[in-house]
Design a protein around this motif. Sequence first.
Motif, PDB file in Angstrom:
ATOM      1  N   MET A 215     -14.730 -30.125   0.492  1.00 39.85           N
ATOM      2  CA  MET A 215     -13.811 -29.675   1.528  1.00 39.85           C
ATOM      3  C   MET A 215     -13.553 -30.737   2.581  1.00 39.85           C
ATOM      4  SD  MET A 215     -11.815 -27.353   2.508  1.00 39.85           S
ATOM      5  CE  MET A 215     -12.282 -26.040   1.388  1.00 39.85           C
ATOM      6  N   LEU A 216     -14.605 -31.411   3.055  1.00 39.05           N
ATOM      7  CA  LEU A 216     -14.409 -32.403   4.118  1.00 39.05           C
ATOM      8  C   LEU A 216     -13.489 -33.539   3.681  1.00 39.05           C
ATOM      9  CD1 LEU A 216     -15.149 -33.417   6.967  1.00 39.05           C
ATOM     10  CD2 LEU A 216     -17.063 -34.644   5.910  1.00 39.05           C
ATOM     11  N   PRO A 217     -13.750 -34.248   2.577  1.00 33.54           N
ATOM     12  CA  PRO A 217     -12.812 -35.314   2.178  1.00 33.54           C
ATOM     13  C   PRO A 217     -11.444 -34.780   1.773  1.00 33.54           C
ATOM     14  CG  PRO A 217     -14.516 -35.008   0.505  1.00 33.54           C
ATOM     15  CD  PRO A 217     -14.944 -34.223   1.692  1.00 33.54           C
ATOM     16  N   PHE A 218     -11.375 -33.568   1.252  1.00 33.66           N
ATOM     17  CA  PHE A 218     -10.088 -32.983   0.885  1.00 33.66           C
ATOM     18  C   PHE A 218      -9.211 -32.817   2.117  1.00 33.66           C
ATOM     19  CE2 PHE A 218      -7.389 -29.227   0.119  1.00 33.66           C
ATOM     20  CZ  PHE A 218      -6.691 -29.664  -1.002  1.00 33.66           C
ATOM     21  N   ILE A 219      -9.829 -32.445   3.243  1.00 34.12           N
ATOM     22  CA  ILE A 219      -9.072 -32.260   4.476  1.00 34.12           C
ATOM     23  C   ILE A 219      -8.777 -33.596   5.153  1.00 34.12           C
ATOM     24  CG2 ILE A 219      -9.216 -31.310   6.823  1.00 34.12           C
ATOM     25  CD1 ILE A 219     -10.738 -28.956   5.665  1.00 34.12           C
ATOM     26  N   MET A 220      -9.746 -34.494   5.131  1.00 34.64           N
ATOM     27  CA  MET A 220      -9.639 -35.737   5.900  1.00 34.64           C
ATOM     28  C   MET A 220      -8.751 -36.782   5.236  1.00 34.64           C
ATOM     29  SD  MET A 220     -11.415 -35.567   8.695  1.00 34.64           S
ATOM     30  CE  MET A 220     -12.745 -34.633   9.468  1.00 34.64           C
ATOM     31  N   LEU A 221      -8.691 -36.830   3.917  1.00 31.26           N
ATOM     32  CA  LEU A 221      -8.076 -37.948   3.209  1.00 31.26           C
ATOM     33  C   LEU A 221      -6.749 -37.549   2.576  1.00 31.26           C
ATOM     34  CD1 LEU A 221     -11.292 -39.252   1.399  1.00 31.26           C
ATOM     35  CD2 LEU A 221     -10.326 -40.050   3.573  1.00 31.26           C
ATOM     36  N   GLY A 222      -5.800 -38.475   2.652  1.00 28.89           N
ATOM     37  CA  GLY A 222      -4.514 -38.275   1.999  1.00 28.89           C
ATOM     38  C   GLY A 222      -4.210 -39.351   0.978  1.00 28.89           C
ATOM     39  N   ASP A 223      -4.914 -40.462   1.041  1.00 29.09           N
ATOM     40  CA  ASP A 223      -4.720 -41.582   0.123  1.00 29.09           C
ATOM     41  C   ASP A 223      -5.689 -41.442  -1.043  1.00 29.09           C
ATOM     42  OD1 ASP A 223      -4.356 -43.956  -1.179  1.00 29.09           O
ATOM     43  OD2 ASP A 223      -4.843 -45.241   0.525  1.00 29.09           O
ATOM     44  N   ASP A 224      -5.175 -41.349  -2.263  1.00 29.75           N
ATOM     45  CA  ASP A 224      -6.072 -41.143  -3.404  1.00 29.75           C
ATOM     46  C   ASP A 224      -6.947 -42.361  -3.690  1.00 29.75           C
ATOM     47  OD1 ASP A 224      -4.244 -42.881  -4.491  1.00 29.75           O
ATOM     48  OD2 ASP A 224      -3.553 -41.527  -6.066  1.00 29.75           O
ATOM     49  N   GLN A 225      -6.664 -43.502  -3.076  1.00 33.26           N
ATOM     50  CA  GLN A 225      -7.543 -44.663  -3.214  1.00 33.26           C
ATOM     51  C   GLN A 225      -8.852 -44.479  -2.432  1.00 33.26           C
ATOM     52  OE1 GLN A 225      -6.942 -47.457  -5.124  1.00 33.26           O
ATOM     53  NE2 GLN A 225      -5.115 -46.434  -5.890  1.00 33.26           N
ATOM     54  N   LEU A 226      -8.871 -43.521  -1.521  1.00 30.71           N
ATOM     55  CA  LEU A 226     -10.065 -43.246  -0.713  1.00 30.71           C
ATOM     56  C   LEU A 226     -10.826 -42.026  -1.204  1.00 30.71           C
ATOM     57  CD1 LEU A 226      -8.563 -43.751   2.873  1.00 30.71           C
ATOM     58  CD2 LEU A 226      -9.735 -45.430   1.454  1.00 30.71           C
TER      59      LEU A 226
END
Length: 283
Positions: A215-226
């Motif tokens: 959940m945390l990275p799903f919310i925080m990140l928009g760049d699939d490289q991250l």
Amino acid sequence: MSEARGTPRRLSPAATAVLLLGALYCLFPVAWVLIASTKSAEELFATFTLAPSTHLLDNIVSLSEYRGGLYWRWMANTALYAGVGGAASTLVSAMAGFALAKYAFPGKSFVFNMILAGVLVPGVILAIPQYLLLAKVGLTNTYWSVLLPSIISPYGIYLCRVFAAAAVPTEVIEAARIDGAGDWGTFGRVALPMMRAGLVTVFLFQFVAIWNNFMLPFIMLGDDQLYPITVGLNGLLNQGASQPAMYTSVVTGALLSIVPLVALFLGLQRYWRVDLGAGAVKG
């Protein structure tokens, strides 16, 4: 009486059966992933669930070739998040737990009660407030947006507090101070080695929690490289609705993501053995 104490009690057949059923319940999904990753896209839903095939290497190659090896970028990101975040969280937990166990300061009970309350709060509830806070300082969609929230672990602090109270005698701390050691020297040279088994446990818990965090990275990140593995595989799973061949890549990726966790556990369990054996000798 001493012989009775030294003789280990044998489990009853019923207790053994319950333990075996529990082990089977935990290991069956892993076995299913291992078997499913050996099948081709055509075989995945058309053959018997527990019938293995011979396409594991083909699936790994196909997954590795997806968008120029993007999966391995996700693996490296996950290792960064879990490794750095787990290590930083363990250090912070060790310092906080040692202070709560061995120091007296105003508000100590209040701080400890707040940490206990934090243990009861699911991390998913904090994801949105953390996103809003990091968005204010422009850190969303960066590595820091996943690393920073992972550093503080109320459960890790609680475990370190309990372990420091049990494993670090007050007399040893006083002796170190008499020898001229300061607070940091006492913590680094005296307390940390004595807390090693507990710190390994905290690190393993934190590493696994961050590795599996979605959940945390799903919310925080928009760049699939991250992306970490969890969010990346979720994207592949969503593509499976229109490209069924992606399901084999998802299953194979899930299998490969388990390997580092198994290796980490096997590599760290020797520290538990060493410390438990040392404790038995001292006793």
